[in-house]
Write a protein that holds these residues in place. Structure first.
Motif, mmCIF file in Angstrom:
data_model
loop_
_atom_site.group_PDB
_atom_site.id
_atom_site.type_symbol
_atom_site.label_atom_id
_atom_site.label_comp_id
_atom_site.label_asym_id
_atom_site.label_seq_id
_atom_site.Cartn_x
_atom_site.Cartn_y
_atom_site.Cartn_z
ATOM 1 N N ARG A 138 -4.538 -8.164 -9.609
ATOM 2 C CA ARG A 138 -4.207 -8.267 -8.182
ATOM 3 C C ARG A 138 -4.225 -9.704 -7.682
ATOM 4 O O ARG A 138 -3.481 -10.062 -6.779
ATOM 5 C CB ARG A 138 -5.152 -7.408 -7.363
ATOM 6 N N ASP A 189 4.719 5.366 -10.121
ATOM 7 C CA ASP A 189 3.643 4.778 -9.336
ATOM 8 C C ASP A 189 2.752 3.985 -10.286
ATOM 9 O O ASP A 189 2.162 4.548 -11.209
ATOM 10 C CB ASP A 189 2.847 5.882 -8.645
ATOM 11 N N LEU A 190 2.689 2.678 -10.089
ATOM 12 C CA LEU A 190 1.967 1.790 -10.998
ATOM 13 C C LEU A 190 0.784 1.135 -10.296
ATOM 14 O O LEU A 190 0.786 0.966 -9.085
ATOM 15 C CB LEU A 190 2.906 0.706 -11.520
ATOM 16 N N THR A 191 -0.202 0.741 -11.087
ATOM 17 C CA THR A 191 -1.357 0.018 -10.582
ATOM 18 C C THR A 191 -1.340 -1.385 -11.167
ATOM 19 O O THR A 191 -1.292 -1.539 -12.393
ATOM 20 C CB THR A 191 -2.666 0.726 -11.002
ATOM 21 N N PRO A 192 -1.366 -2.425 -10.329
ATOM 22 C CA PRO A 192 -1.370 -3.787 -10.871
ATOM 23 C C PRO A 192 -2.670 -4.065 -11.624
ATOM 24 O O PRO A 192 -3.748 -3.675 -11.173
ATOM 25 C CB PRO A 192 -1.247 -4.675 -9.638
ATOM 26 N N LEU A 193 -2.548 -4.715 -12.763
ATOM 27 C CA LEU A 193 -3.729 -5.047 -13.555
ATOM 28 C C LEU A 193 -4.384 -6.337 -13.091
ATOM 29 O O LEU A 193 -5.557 -6.569 -13.347
ATOM 30 C CB LEU A 193 -3.353 -5.146 -15.037
ATOM 31 N N SER A 231 0.843 -1.190 0.000
ATOM 32 C CA SER A 231 0.000 0.000 0.000
ATOM 33 C C SER A 231 0.883 1.246 0.000
ATOM 34 O O SER A 231 2.101 1.159 0.234
ATOM 35 C CB SER A 231 -0.892 0.014 1.244
ATOM 36 N N GLN A 232 0.255 2.372 -0.231
ATOM 37 C CA GLN A 232 0.970 3.652 -0.140
ATOM 38 C C GLN A 232 1.481 3.869 1.283
ATOM 39 O O GLN A 232 2.572 4.378 1.489
ATOM 40 C CB GLN A 232 0.047 4.800 -0.568
#
Length: 83
Positions: A72, A66-70, A35-36
């Motif tokens: 999870r 800063d990346l977002t997993p496609l 998490s952040q």
């Protein structure tokens, strides 16, 4: 620092240093956090601050992505520490 972070910080999922093949003076570090908040905690730790201060003279540029997993669910199977 890598092993200390992984051992002591449950929110640190991956710290992986690499060296660029085309320029052996360039390095990239892949860091994955749960998490952040886990990232913010990590950069406040004493061992990170010691590392940061000790490497200031080596770092020519620093760009955080800063990346977002496609996927999870796959991330959870790879990183068992992820909730």
């Amino acid at each position: 620092m890598q092993q200390k972070s992984l051992a002591e910080e449950p929110g640190v999922l991956c710290l992986f240093a690499t060296q660029m093949k085309e320029d052996n003076n360039s390095f990239r570090i892949l860091e994955i956090y749960a998490s952040q908040e886990a990232y913010q905690h990590h950069i406040q730790t004493a061992h990170f601050q010691k590392y940061k201060q000790g490497t200031l003279h080596m770092v020519k540029s620093l760009k955080l992505q800063d990346l977002t997993p496609l996927d999870r669910e796959t991330m959870k199977s790879i990183f068992k520490r992820m909730k």
